[in-house]
Design a protein around this motif. Structure first.
Motif, mmCIF file in Angstrom:
data_model
loop_
_atom_site.group_PDB
_atom_site.id
_atom_site.type_symbol
_atom_site.label_atom_id
_atom_site.label_comp_id
_atom_site.label_asym_id
_atom_site.label_seq_id
_atom_site.Cartn_x
_atom_site.Cartn_y
_atom_site.Cartn_z
ATOM 1 N N ALA A 149 44.187 42.923 43.839
ATOM 2 C CA ALA A 149 45.408 42.223 43.427
ATOM 3 C C ALA A 149 45.093 41.075 42.479
ATOM 4 O O ALA A 149 45.816 40.855 41.496
ATOM 5 N N LEU A 150 44.029 40.324 42.760
ATOM 6 C CA LEU A 150 43.647 39.220 41.877
ATOM 7 C C LEU A 150 43.224 39.731 40.504
ATOM 8 O O LEU A 150 43.578 39.142 39.473
ATOM 9 N N VAL A 151 42.492 40.819 40.473
ATOM 10 C CA VAL A 151 42.053 41.391 39.195
ATOM 11 C C VAL A 151 43.267 41.859 38.386
ATOM 12 O O VAL A 151 43.358 41.603 37.170
ATOM 13 N N ALA A 152 44.189 42.525 39.045
ATOM 14 C CA ALA A 152 45.393 42.994 38.349
ATOM 15 C C ALA A 152 46.218 41.815 37.830
ATOM 16 O O ALA A 152 46.746 41.858 36.706
ATOM 17 N N ALA A 153 46.327 40.749 38.631
ATOM 18 C CA ALA A 153 47.088 39.579 38.204
ATOM 19 C C ALA A 153 46.409 38.891 37.022
ATOM 20 O O ALA A 153 47.081 38.413 36.095
ATOM 21 N N ALA A 154 45.081 38.841 37.047
ATOM 22 C CA ALA A 154 44.352 38.243 35.923
ATOM 23 C C ALA A 154 44.560 39.059 34.649
ATOM 24 O O ALA A 154 44.800 38.499 33.573
ATOM 25 N N ALA A 159 47.090 39.471 29.354
ATOM 26 C CA ALA A 159 47.884 40.222 28.379
ATOM 27 C C ALA A 159 49.107 39.421 27.944
ATOM 28 O O ALA A 159 49.452 39.391 26.751
ATOM 29 N N ARG A 160 49.748 38.761 28.895
ATOM 30 C CA ARG A 160 50.943 37.971 28.560
ATOM 31 C C ARG A 160 50.597 36.815 27.628
ATOM 32 O O ARG A 160 51.290 36.568 26.637
ATOM 33 N N MET A 383 37.216 39.566 38.355
ATOM 34 C CA MET A 383 38.261 38.778 37.699
ATOM 35 C C MET A 383 37.832 38.376 36.294
ATOM 36 O O MET A 383 38.629 38.426 35.347
ATOM 37 N N CYS A 384 36.572 37.990 36.157
ATOM 38 C CA CYS A 384 36.082 37.583 34.830
ATOM 39 C C CYS A 384 36.020 38.770 33.869
ATOM 40 O O CYS A 384 36.277 38.617 32.670
ATOM 41 N N SER A 385 35.704 39.937 34.387
ATOM 42 C CA SER A 385 35.728 41.128 33.523
ATOM 43 C C SER A 385 37.136 41.378 33.013
ATOM 44 O O SER A 385 37.341 41.720 31.837
ATOM 45 N N ALA A 386 38.127 41.200 33.888
ATOM 46 C CA ALA A 386 39.516 41.394 33.476
ATOM 47 C C ALA A 386 39.959 40.318 32.488
ATOM 48 O O ALA A 386 40.759 40.593 31.578
ATOM 49 N N TRP A 387 39.437 39.111 32.641
ATOM 50 C CA TRP A 387 39.840 38.016 31.753
ATOM 51 C C TRP A 387 39.245 38.195 30.362
ATOM 52 O O TRP A 387 39.869 37.846 29.353
#
Length: 484
Positions: A149-154, A159-160, A383-387
């Motif tokens: 969930a944290l990864v998806a939110a990041a 993107a936003r 999370m950092c990968s997603a960011w």
């Protein structure tokens, strides 16, 4: 809200004070971003700077400024600038008055909202992450589901912000350090005294590395050196502070008699809470208080000097089936995160994640650490990968050498930035002094003794700090845990 459009010493509105034309930094006096006392000498304005100084076509961003003016007839030419912790905290929120600020007796105090923080334009808010952190803290979401969930939110927040035109690679400690230098030049100050807390100490050290001539003195409270790999040792740091508390009880006769083995009591309580839902008596029945919530509650107590001596009693009583005290702490530890997470992730994922061992970071939430899977890290590798921001230069993970006079303060029971991190700065700072504050924790200067030492040091950074008040600190009185 007070609107101020006064002329500043050495500065004219709308004029660039950058060192090079490319930085395009402009300070303009104007309205305060927060409500301030109308009967005090407080000036406000906005610093406009490039979002990314390395990009020739970078857009500009706006950073609110507050200047609490000195009460002196002839103020010193070097103000105090407070650098808040985080990353992801606001420097201006709640800063209304300078009436009780002793620094104003001799010099101004300047506050600059960090780029990307709550009052900056843009503010890199990620409200879904804030809410998820609250759900995870309450035990309503755990393990792989929480991480996903944290990864998806990041990813969604990234993107936003990118769709809104934000260049996330521009939100770094180096850029903030250059913002500080631009503001110094704009306001006409000769040098700055940097008073910093937690992540703010890392930022102060970055200023000292990039703009050494601009730093007169530093006070570093709860030091976070750039070369330490915070997320690799998050659980170890928690255990260091826990062990300090348990050992403090062991050497106090009254505490030791009441609670012969608080370390074992804590471990047994965490393990039992992980196996069954214990009757903690929480008013909010949706809180699923397991081992992580117990560890989180005790971690909250480790941040509070008033509660530290009561830790052996709270965990020992709970192991015996009396849950009122630890249940109250679990409730106090609840709530969503208050960080501006877009800023937090941009700094952390660019400056920490690239230099850390990802496997060690991932292991910090393992039940093997005996903390119920509590996550004390700033951000996970996923999370950092997603960011997905650019890695900082290798220098951002290297120790800073500075000749600036520096007072380093550390709290004995700090579970986040252990005293050893402050002490290690001495190797590269020949004019630094290290003081460990007995009985205190994170934010070791936020008390009468620490505040006096910081004030005296800024007034005369050539003099060694007087240790009289430190010697008189009572420390943590673990005999308080013997009172049932």
């Amino acid at each position: 809200m007070l609107t101020l459009c006064l002329a500043f010493a050495g500065a004219l509105p709308g004029v660039s004070y950058a060192q090079t034309p490319q930085t395009r930094a402009v300070f303009e006096p104007g309205a305060c971003a927060v409500e301030v006392a109308s009967d005090e000498k407080i000036d406000c304005g906005t610093l406009t700077v490039p979002e990314n100084r390395s990009a020739a076509d970078s857009r500009t961003i706006r950073l609110p400024v507050i200047i609490f003016r000195s009460r002196a007839a002839q103020p010193a030419s070097d103000p105090v600038m407070f650098l808040t912790g985080g990353p992801g905290n606001s420097a201006l929120t709640g800063q209304r008055s300078g009436k009780s600020n002793p620094f104003l007796d001799a010099r101004d105090q300047v506050l600059l909202e960090p780029r990307g923080a709550r009052l900056a334009q843009p503010a890199l808010e990620c409200p879904d992450i804030n809410a998820l952190k609250g759900e995870i803290g309450a035990g309503r979401m755990r393990g792989e589901a929480a991480e996903a969930a944290l990864v998806a939110a990041a990813a969604a927040c990234r993107a936003r912000l990118a769709d809104a035109g934000v260049d996330l690679n521009g939100y770094t400690s180096a850029e903030v350090a250059d913002d500080i230098e631009d503001l110094r030049l704009a306001l006409g100050y000769r040098q700055l005294n940097l008073y910093a807390l937690s992540y703010g100490t890392r930022l102060a050290l970055t200023v000292a590395r990039r703009h050494p001539a601009s730093v007169r003195a530093m006070v570093l409270d709860s030091a976070l050196p750039p070369e330490v790999n915070y997320d690799e040792t998050a659980s170890a740091n928690s255990w260091r502070a826990l062990n300090a508390a348990f050992d403090g009880c062991a050497v106090d006769p009254a505490c030791a008699a009441a609670w012969p083995n608080p370390r074992a009591d804590f471990q047994a309580l965490v393990a039992r809470a992980d196996k069954e839902r214990l009757p903690f008596g929480l008013a909010d029945a949706s809180i699923d208080a397991r081992g992580a919530q117990v560890a989180q509650a005790v971690g909250m107590a480790l941040q509070n000097p008033r509660l530290i001596p009561l830790i052996p009693r709270a965990v020992g009583a709970a192991r015996q089936g009396r849950y009122e005290e630890i249940g109250g702490w679990i409730t106090q530890a609840q709530g969503p995160s208050t960080f501006t997470w877009g800023l937090r992730l941009s700094v952390w994922c660019g400056e920490e994640a690239p230099f850390q061992d990802a496997d060690r970071v991932r292991a910090q939430t393992s039940p093997d650490y005996g903390l119920g899977g509590m996550d004390a890290r700033t951000a996970s590798p996923a999370m950092c990968s997603a960011w997905n921001v650019a890695a900082a230069s290798a220098v951002e993970n290297q120790a800073v050498r500075s000749d600036a006079p520096t007072l380093i303060l550390a709290g004995e029971f700090d579970p986040s930035t252990p005293p050893q991190w402050g002490r290690r700065l001495l190797a590269n700072m020949p004019k630094a002094y290290f003081v460990q504050m007995p009985g205190l924790s994170h934010g070791a200067s936020f008390n009468a003794c620490g505040g006096r030492m910081a004030f005296d040091f800024v007034n005369d950074p050539t003099a060694p700090p007087a240790m009289t008040c430190v010697a008189k600190l009572a420390g943590a009185d673990f005999a308080a845990s013997a009172v049932r």
